[in-house]
Design a protein around this motif. Structure first.
Motif, mmCIF file in Angstrom:
data_model
loop_
_atom_site.group_PDB
_atom_site.id
_atom_site.type_symbol
_atom_site.label_atom_id
_atom_site.label_comp_id
_atom_site.label_asym_id
_atom_site.label_seq_id
_atom_site.Cartn_x
_atom_site.Cartn_y
_atom_site.Cartn_z
ATOM 1 N N TYR B 165 2.592 5.806 7.920
ATOM 2 C CA TYR B 165 1.311 5.162 7.591
ATOM 3 C C TYR B 165 0.332 6.187 7.011
ATOM 4 O O TYR B 165 -0.343 5.925 6.005
ATOM 5 N N THR B 166 0.255 7.360 7.621
ATOM 6 C CA THR B 166 -0.660 8.388 7.131
ATOM 7 C C THR B 166 -0.284 8.800 5.706
ATOM 8 O O THR B 166 -1.162 8.966 4.844
ATOM 9 N N SER B 167 1.006 8.936 5.442
ATOM 10 C CA SER B 167 1.415 9.352 4.101
ATOM 11 C C SER B 167 1.118 8.253 3.076
ATOM 12 O O SER B 167 0.671 8.529 1.961
ATOM 13 N N LEU B 168 1.285 7.000 3.477
ATOM 14 C CA LEU B 168 0.960 5.871 2.594
ATOM 15 C C LEU B 168 -0.550 5.812 2.326
ATOM 16 O O LEU B 168 -0.994 5.542 1.204
ATOM 17 N N PHE B 169 -1.332 6.075 3.346
ATOM 18 C CA PHE B 169 -2.801 6.095 3.238
ATOM 19 C C PHE B 169 -3.235 7.107 2.182
ATOM 20 O O PHE B 169 -4.005 6.803 1.272
ATOM 21 N N ARG B 170 -2.675 8.334 2.266
ATOM 22 C CA ARG B 170 -2.994 9.369 1.277
ATOM 23 C C ARG B 170 -2.570 8.953 -0.120
ATOM 24 O O ARG B 170 -3.292 9.151 -1.090
ATOM 25 N N GLU B 171 -1.358 8.400 -0.216
ATOM 26 C CA GLU B 171 -0.823 8.010 -1.515
ATOM 27 C C GLU B 171 -1.727 6.954 -2.166
ATOM 28 O O GLU B 171 -2.034 7.031 -3.358
ATOM 29 N N LEU B 172 -2.171 6.000 -1.360
ATOM 30 C CA LEU B 172 -3.036 4.941 -1.899
ATOM 31 C C LEU B 172 -4.370 5.507 -2.364
ATOM 32 O O LEU B 172 -4.887 5.127 -3.420
ATOM 33 N N LEU B 173 -4.949 6.436 -1.587
ATOM 34 C CA LEU B 173 -6.229 7.044 -1.987
ATOM 35 C C LEU B 173 -6.069 7.802 -3.306
ATOM 36 O O LEU B 173 -6.910 7.697 -4.204
ATOM 37 N N THR B 174 -5.007 8.571 -3.408
ATOM 38 C CA THR B 174 -4.767 9.348 -4.626
ATOM 39 C C THR B 174 -4.646 8.412 -5.830
ATOM 40 O O THR B 174 -5.220 8.655 -6.889
ATOM 41 N N TYR B 175 -3.942 7.339 -5.630
ATOM 42 C CA TYR B 175 -3.739 6.383 -6.708
ATOM 43 C C TYR B 175 -5.067 5.728 -7.130
ATOM 44 O O TYR B 175 -5.310 5.467 -8.308
ATOM 45 N N MET B 176 -5.933 5.480 -6.156
ATOM 46 C CA MET B 176 -7.248 4.906 -6.460
ATOM 47 C C MET B 176 -8.085 5.875 -7.291
ATOM 48 O O MET B 176 -8.884 5.476 -8.136
ATOM 49 N N ARG B 181 -9.373 0.951 -11.828
ATOM 50 C CA ARG B 181 -8.816 -0.407 -11.786
ATOM 51 C C ARG B 181 -7.861 -0.587 -10.605
ATOM 52 O O ARG B 181 -7.536 -1.702 -10.215
ATOM 53 N N ASN B 182 -7.394 0.536 -10.068
ATOM 54 C CA ASN B 182 -6.494 0.451 -8.908
ATOM 55 C C ASN B 182 -7.248 0.231 -7.600
ATOM 56 O O ASN B 182 -6.630 -0.071 -6.570
ATOM 57 N N ILE B 183 -8.573 0.446 -7.617
ATOM 58 C CA ILE B 183 -9.306 0.511 -6.345
ATOM 59 C C ILE B 183 -9.218 -0.781 -5.545
ATOM 60 O O ILE B 183 -8.852 -0.764 -4.364
ATOM 61 N N THR B 184 -9.519 -1.908 -6.179
ATOM 62 C CA THR B 184 -9.518 -3.155 -5.394
ATOM 63 C C THR B 184 -8.121 -3.520 -4.874
ATOM 64 O O THR B 184 -7.962 -3.711 -3.657
ATOM 65 N N PRO B 185 -7.096 -3.585 -5.750
ATOM 66 C CA PRO B 185 -5.780 -3.908 -5.180
ATOM 67 C C PRO B 185 -5.319 -2.901 -4.127
ATOM 68 O O PRO B 185 -4.762 -3.301 -3.096
ATOM 69 N N CYS B 186 -5.590 -1.602 -4.370
ATOM 70 C CA CYS B 186 -5.124 -0.607 -3.386
ATOM 71 C C CYS B 186 -5.889 -0.700 -2.070
ATOM 72 O O CYS B 186 -5.341 -0.380 -1.009
ATOM 73 N N THR B 187 -7.157 -1.118 -2.140
ATOM 74 C CA THR B 187 -7.894 -1.323 -0.884
ATOM 75 C C THR B 187 -7.217 -2.425 -0.070
ATOM 76 O O THR B 187 -7.041 -2.302 1.146
ATOM 77 N N HIS B 188 -6.812 -3.490 -0.753
ATOM 78 C CA HIS B 188 -6.112 -4.557 -0.029
ATOM 79 C C HIS B 188 -4.771 -4.054 0.517
ATOM 80 O O HIS B 188 -4.392 -4.394 1.641
ATOM 81 N N LEU B 189 -4.091 -3.211 -0.271
ATOM 82 C CA LEU B 189 -2.829 -2.636 0.232
ATOM 83 C C LEU B 189 -3.078 -1.742 1.449
ATOM 84 O O LEU B 189 -2.276 -1.708 2.383
ATOM 85 N N LEU B 190 -4.214 -1.011 1.422
ATOM 86 C CA LEU B 190 -4.578 -0.186 2.589
ATOM 87 C C LEU B 190 -4.709 -1.044 3.840
ATOM 88 O O LEU B 190 -4.205 -0.691 4.909
ATOM 89 N N PHE B 191 -5.405 -2.181 3.690
ATOM 90 C CA PHE B 191 -5.567 -3.057 4.853
ATOM 91 C C PHE B 191 -4.225 -3.665 5.272
ATOM 92 O O PHE B 191 -3.960 -3.832 6.461
ATOM 93 N N CYS B 192 -3.366 -3.960 4.288
ATOM 94 C CA CYS B 192 -2.018 -4.467 4.628
ATOM 95 C C CYS B 192 -1.249 -3.414 5.430
ATOM 96 O O CYS B 192 -0.615 -3.729 6.445
ATOM 97 N N ALA B 193 -1.303 -2.154 4.949
ATOM 98 C CA ALA B 193 -0.588 -1.076 5.639
ATOM 99 C C ALA B 193 -1.130 -0.910 7.064
ATOM 100 O O ALA B 193 -0.373 -0.758 8.029
ATOM 101 N N LYS B 194 -2.460 -0.971 7.186
ATOM 102 C CA LYS B 194 -3.098 -0.871 8.504
ATOM 103 C C LYS B 194 -2.612 -2.005 9.418
ATOM 104 O O LYS B 194 -2.336 -1.791 10.607
ATOM 105 N N ASN B 195 -2.522 -3.208 8.869
ATOM 106 C CA ASN B 195 -2.047 -4.348 9.667
ATOM 107 C C ASN B 195 -0.624 -4.114 10.160
ATOM 108 O O ASN B 195 -0.304 -4.423 11.312
ATOM 109 N N VAL B 196 0.226 -3.572 9.283
ATOM 110 C CA VAL B 196 1.609 -3.310 9.676
ATOM 111 C C VAL B 196 1.656 -2.257 10.778
ATOM 112 O O VAL B 196 2.391 -2.386 11.763
ATOM 113 N N GLU B 197 0.804 -1.235 10.632
ATOM 114 C CA GLU B 197 0.747 -0.188 11.662
ATOM 115 C C GLU B 197 0.345 -0.805 13.006
ATOM 116 O O GLU B 197 0.892 -0.451 14.059
ATOM 117 N N ARG B 198 -0.598 -1.749 12.958
ATOM 118 C CA ARG B 198 -1.040 -2.400 14.207
ATOM 119 C C ARG B 198 0.046 -3.312 14.788
ATOM 120 O O ARG B 198 0.117 -3.485 16.010
#
Lengths: 240, 240
Positions: B165-176, B181-198
């Motif tokens: 999860y931490t590595s995915l979090f970093r990857e998403l931030l870097t991509y943003m 244009r990546n910011i909004t979809p990647c923010t939603h992906l961040l929340f998806c990743a967080k949900n999976v972690e939970r």
């Protein structure tokens, strides 16, 4: 009939549970207040204090759980008393989660306050937290007074929190688009805002539990909890 | 001594609770699988199905709660049976939350799949979900078999999920940071990743409850759940 001292000891046990819940509630409130103050004022010391205070709630929850299960096993409570004891288990779980969420906000203080975030973003989170905190306070007051007719406010506050969270979510995204240096701190602020929104949800859970303890019924019109930001798409935010 | 048919009816009630939990578990697993498939393949129809399926878990939880409280009130279970009934209340709450988290992933499918996200991001979330799902499956298997000695895997999986999860979090931030244009979809992906972690955290909660049901003890070395991304700051990500 049971001897008087037994009934009274039983009563004391129920009162003990209620007292522990009230004290957990006060502790959770304080943790949320301090986490938000730490965030708004970039106060890492206060943030560390909030993180250190969290085990108190974990410990209280374990204690309430054990006591509640032991009361059920020894006293075989019925009807309202049983709802009271099961309700204590549920409410302490929600309060423990509120403490976790406050702790998570506190842990993000360093990463979220890096750089120069505009004051308005912090004001937004502060206002959101004020709503969630007043929701929590009113719910804990009703737990003490048992005046469940006062729980009507819950619905309105929920709507206010949802609307304010969605607007903060959009504001943070827009700000991230303006400058890539904002992305990391604003992502942490997004998670902080999400945590505050969830604190409101847990306060609503507690309201529903109190209503059930007192009336034996489910609260009317239970509404789905959770945020509405899943509909915020880039096309809504980016200039055409 | 109670007449035989009463004991057997009581036993049937406990078995009914266990069966309902097993069926909730299967339903929650399916919702998570389908939410991730919908996300990875941008399948909005499947996403809508997941959202529509959620009330089944809410309904099951309410049913299990009512049944459990009624068993406590009428049968006054002791020791292991009491832990079984209280455990059913707890596990059904965790499974209901897992369903909510899957539903939240499904609701973000449209917003998260807008634009051209690199395949690797979706692969990352898929791999994270595979870990969380295998955690959930193994925990549900132990609930069925009661072989709590098999719960040792939980710690290792937790660590794997946190690291991924931490590595995915970093990857998403870097991509943003690479393209606004990546910011909004990647923010939603961040929340998806967080949900999976939970979802992984809730599976761990369930493991702890099962351990307590079977042994009457708390699981050793309970570790703090929750993500480690609060330490990811911009200075770690941005080029110097």
């Amino acid at each position: 009939m049971q001897p008087m001292h037994t009934v009274s000891a039983y009563d004391d046990e129920l009162k003990y549970l209620a007292r522990r819940i009230a004290s957990m509630g006060g502790h959770a409130e304080r943790m949320v207040e301090q986490a938000i103050t730490a965030l708004v004022s970039a106060d890492t010391r206060l943030a560390q204090k909030v993180v250190r205070d969290d085990p108190i709630l974990d410990e209280s929850q374990r204690d309430i759980d054990e006591k509640a299960v032991s009361v059920i096993a020894r006293r075989q409570p019925m009807a309202r008393d049983l709802r009271e004891v099961i309700g204590a288990i549920r409410i302490s779980a929600d309060l423990e989660r509120i403490g976790d969420l406050a702790k998570n906000v506190a842990k993000r203080v360093v990463a979220a306050t890096e750089g120069q975030q505009p004051v308005s973003l912090f004001r937004g989170i502060e206002a959101l937290a004020d709503l969630a905190l007043s929701q929590l306070k009113e719910v804990l007051d009703v737990y003490a007074s048992r005046e469940v007719t006062k729980l009507g406010f819950i619905r309105d506050h929920d709507d206010d929190i949802d609307a304010m969270y969605t607007s903060l979510f959009r504001e943070l995204l827009t700000y991230m688009m303006e400058d890539p240096r904002n992305i990391t701190p604003c992502t942490h602020l997004l998670f902080c805002a999400k945590n505050v929104e969830r604190i409101g949800d847990h306060a609503t859970n507690i309201a529903e539990t109190i209503y059930h303890i007192v009336t034996g019924e489910q609260m009317a019109n239970e509404r789905p909890k959770g945020d509405k930001t899943d509909r915020v798409t880039a096309s809504l935010l980016l200039p055409k």
